[in-house]
Motif scaffolding. Structure first.
Motif, mmCIF file in Angstrom:
data_model
loop_
_atom_site.group_PDB
_atom_site.id
_atom_site.type_symbol
_atom_site.label_atom_id
_atom_site.label_comp_id
_atom_site.label_asym_id
_atom_site.label_seq_id
_atom_site.Cartn_x
_atom_site.Cartn_y
_atom_site.Cartn_z
ATOM 1 N N ARG A 156 0.935 -1.334 -0.161
ATOM 2 C CA ARG A 156 -0.100 0.119 0.162
ATOM 3 C C ARG A 156 0.913 1.356 0.089
ATOM 4 N NH1 ARG A 156 -3.256 -1.404 3.848
ATOM 5 N NH2 ARG A 156 -2.070 -0.684 5.431
ATOM 6 N N ASP A 157 2.081 1.373 0.736
ATOM 7 C CA ASP A 157 2.798 2.518 0.716
ATOM 8 C C ASP A 157 3.423 2.582 -0.559
ATOM 9 O OD1 ASP A 157 2.203 2.900 3.349
ATOM 10 O OD2 ASP A 157 3.845 1.879 4.355
ATOM 11 N N ILE A 158 4.039 1.626 -1.229
ATOM 12 C CA ILE A 158 4.342 1.807 -2.636
ATOM 13 C C ILE A 158 3.753 2.262 -3.594
ATOM 14 C CG2 ILE A 158 5.338 0.423 -4.515
ATOM 15 C CD1 ILE A 158 6.922 -1.450 -2.534
ATOM 16 N N GLU A 159 2.406 1.864 -3.438
ATOM 17 C CA GLU A 159 1.321 2.319 -4.165
ATOM 18 C C GLU A 159 1.189 4.044 -3.983
ATOM 19 O OE1 GLU A 159 0.315 1.105 -6.953
ATOM 20 O OE2 GLU A 159 1.587 -0.649 -6.509
ATOM 21 N N SER A 160 1.409 4.253 -2.831
ATOM 22 C CA SER A 160 1.006 5.912 -2.416
ATOM 23 C C SER A 160 2.305 6.692 -2.876
ATOM 24 C CB SER A 160 1.193 5.624 -0.671
ATOM 25 O OG SER A 160 -0.124 5.199 -0.422
ATOM 26 N N LEU A 161 3.414 6.025 -2.735
ATOM 27 C CA LEU A 161 4.605 6.852 -3.261
ATOM 28 C C LEU A 161 4.724 7.069 -4.933
ATOM 29 C CD1 LEU A 161 7.621 5.310 -1.253
ATOM 30 C CD2 LEU A 161 6.516 7.658 -0.941
ATOM 31 N N LYS A 162 4.141 5.768 -5.659
ATOM 32 C CA LYS A 162 3.936 5.824 -7.055
ATOM 33 C C LYS A 162 2.994 7.100 -7.355
ATOM 34 C CE LYS A 162 5.169 1.178 -8.339
ATOM 35 N NZ LYS A 162 4.430 0.094 -9.028
ATOM 36 N N ALA A 163 1.874 7.233 -6.286
ATOM 37 C CA ALA A 163 0.904 8.194 -6.643
ATOM 38 C C ALA A 163 1.733 9.658 -6.730
ATOM 39 C CB ALA A 163 -0.315 8.082 -5.820
ATOM 40 N N GLN A 164 2.604 9.749 -5.851
ATOM 41 C CA GLN A 164 3.150 10.905 -5.390
ATOM 42 C C GLN A 164 4.215 11.279 -6.399
ATOM 43 O OE1 GLN A 164 4.138 11.694 -1.291
ATOM 44 N NE2 GLN A 164 2.572 10.214 -0.576
ATOM 45 N N GLY A 165 4.453 10.256 -7.464
ATOM 46 C CA GLY A 165 5.350 10.610 -8.327
ATOM 47 C C GLY A 165 6.845 10.086 -8.400
ATOM 48 N N ALA A 166 6.840 8.972 -7.281
ATOM 49 C CA ALA A 166 8.034 8.316 -7.264
ATOM 50 C C ALA A 166 8.085 7.115 -8.344
ATOM 51 C CB ALA A 166 7.920 7.511 -5.893
ATOM 52 N N HIS A 167 9.162 7.066 -9.007
ATOM 53 C CA HIS A 167 9.416 6.133 -10.014
ATOM 54 C C HIS A 167 10.025 4.746 -9.620
ATOM 55 C CE1 HIS A 167 8.700 9.236 -13.139
ATOM 56 N NE2 HIS A 167 9.919 9.930 -12.338
ATOM 57 N N ILE A 168 9.072 3.905 -8.998
ATOM 58 C CA ILE A 168 9.428 2.724 -8.231
ATOM 59 C C ILE A 168 9.044 1.579 -9.363
ATOM 60 C CG2 ILE A 168 9.030 1.057 -6.581
ATOM 61 C CD1 ILE A 168 8.206 3.542 -4.807
ATOM 62 N N ASP A 169 9.877 0.834 -9.947
ATOM 63 C CA ASP A 169 9.724 -0.353 -10.644
ATOM 64 C C ASP A 169 9.758 -1.493 -10.009
ATOM 65 O OD1 ASP A 169 10.135 1.401 -12.981
ATOM 66 O OD2 ASP A 169 12.270 1.071 -13.256
ATOM 67 N N VAL A 182 12.758 -1.501 -7.105
ATOM 68 C CA VAL A 182 13.705 -0.633 -7.298
ATOM 69 C C VAL A 182 13.558 0.854 -7.613
ATOM 70 C CG1 VAL A 182 14.195 -1.060 -9.819
ATOM 71 C CG2 VAL A 182 16.067 -0.206 -8.159
ATOM 72 N N LEU A 183 14.069 1.886 -6.889
ATOM 73 C CA LEU A 183 13.912 3.158 -6.980
ATOM 74 C C LEU A 183 14.410 3.947 -8.313
ATOM 75 C CD1 LEU A 183 12.082 6.075 -6.224
ATOM 76 C CD2 LEU A 183 13.942 6.152 -4.469
ATOM 77 N N ARG A 184 14.223 4.347 -9.411
ATOM 78 C CA ARG A 184 14.773 5.099 -10.204
ATOM 79 C C ARG A 184 15.147 6.394 -9.729
ATOM 80 N NH1 ARG A 184 11.887 5.626 -15.362
ATOM 81 N NH2 ARG A 184 10.069 4.925 -14.474
ATOM 82 N N PRO A 185 16.429 6.970 -9.930
ATOM 83 C CA PRO A 185 17.018 8.351 -9.509
ATOM 84 C C PRO A 185 15.994 9.497 -9.942
ATOM 85 C CG PRO A 185 18.661 6.845 -10.747
ATOM 86 C CD PRO A 185 17.490 6.227 -10.900
ATOM 87 N N GLY A 186 16.074 10.368 -9.204
ATOM 88 C CA GLY A 186 15.338 11.619 -9.693
ATOM 89 C C GLY A 186 14.193 11.782 -8.510
ATOM 90 N N PHE A 187 13.838 11.053 -7.933
ATOM 91 C CA PHE A 187 12.402 11.444 -6.902
ATOM 92 C C PHE A 187 12.948 12.292 -5.698
ATOM 93 C CE2 PHE A 187 9.359 10.133 -3.724
ATOM 94 C CZ PHE A 187 8.452 10.984 -4.229
#
Length: 229
Positions: A39-52, A60-65
């Protein structure tokens, strides 16, 4: 722990892992259930985090966030102070000045009570041996590493015999009494370790070495059996 702090911690954990890490590992490190982690990963994705990644594969978190500035814990502040004081005392002049600037910048944005922890920290760096190379040499070596440029060095062995070499510097190791350059040596056609106090002369070349430093460093780690940091 608040949800906001949990999301910040999750970002920090992902940043520490260079490769995909299993959800179960992340959940265990954060002390949450696997369901909460997803659930937290989905929340971060919704905030713009590039999590593959996905469940069962890893993340894995892509750089830039970037998240808003973090509030440091007491242990994190002490780690920053101790590390910066060590660099200030035991590295070359420019790097020491940079360490002091880092502490000043951090202190400028912290609340008063936390800033006071920096100024009054009880963690000190004891006296040690003088640096076995001057500020100019260490700064030049660091510059060559950053720019991936070759260096021409006159290097003396333990008997004082000097050889002229062209090396590809990939890392600079700081020990208590010596500083050691990890480099590919064209003369020996292999990786060698050069004590900076035995470098009689040094000149940066305009020529970049033909392979990327990250790959050379990875190769050196594998050959030496040294875990990557």
């Amino acid at each position: 722990m608040s949800r906001a702090q949990r999301l910040l911690d999750l970002i920090q954990v992902l940043r520490r892992h260079r490769r995909a890490v299993a959800g179960t590992v992340l959940a265990e490190e954060l002390g949450v259930s696997l369901r909460t982690l997803y659930r937290d990963i989905e929340s971060l994705k919704a905030q713009g985090a590039h999590i593959d990644g996905e469940a069962g594969v890893g993340y894995v978190l892509r750089p830039g966030f970037m998240l808003p500035p973090l509030m440091f814990s007491e242990d994190e502040i002490e780690a920053l102070v101790l590390g910066s004081r060590w660099v200030s005392e035991r590295a070359d002049g420019p790097l020491g000045k940079a360490a002091r600037n880092v502490l000043a910048k951090i202190g400028a944005v912290l609340p008063a009570e936390l800033k006071n922890r920096i100024d009054t920290s009880g963690l000190l760096i004891g006296p040690g041996e003088p640096i076995a190379a001057g500020d100019g040499e260490l700064a030049a070596i660091r510059q060559a590493i950053r720019a991936e440029r070759k260096m021409e060095v006159a290097y003396a062995d333990e008997r004082g015999n000097v050889t002229n070499r062209i090396v590809w510097p990939v890392a600079l190791a700081f020990f208590d009494r010596v500083r050691v350059v990890v480099a590919w040596c064209e003369l020996r056609n292999g990786y060698r370790h050069f004590r900076t106090d035995r470098i009689a002369a040094l000149e940066l070349s305009v020529e970049r070495y033909p392979r990327r430093r990250a790959m050379l460093l990875k190769e050196w780690h594998a050959l030496q059996g040294v875990p990557e940091q």
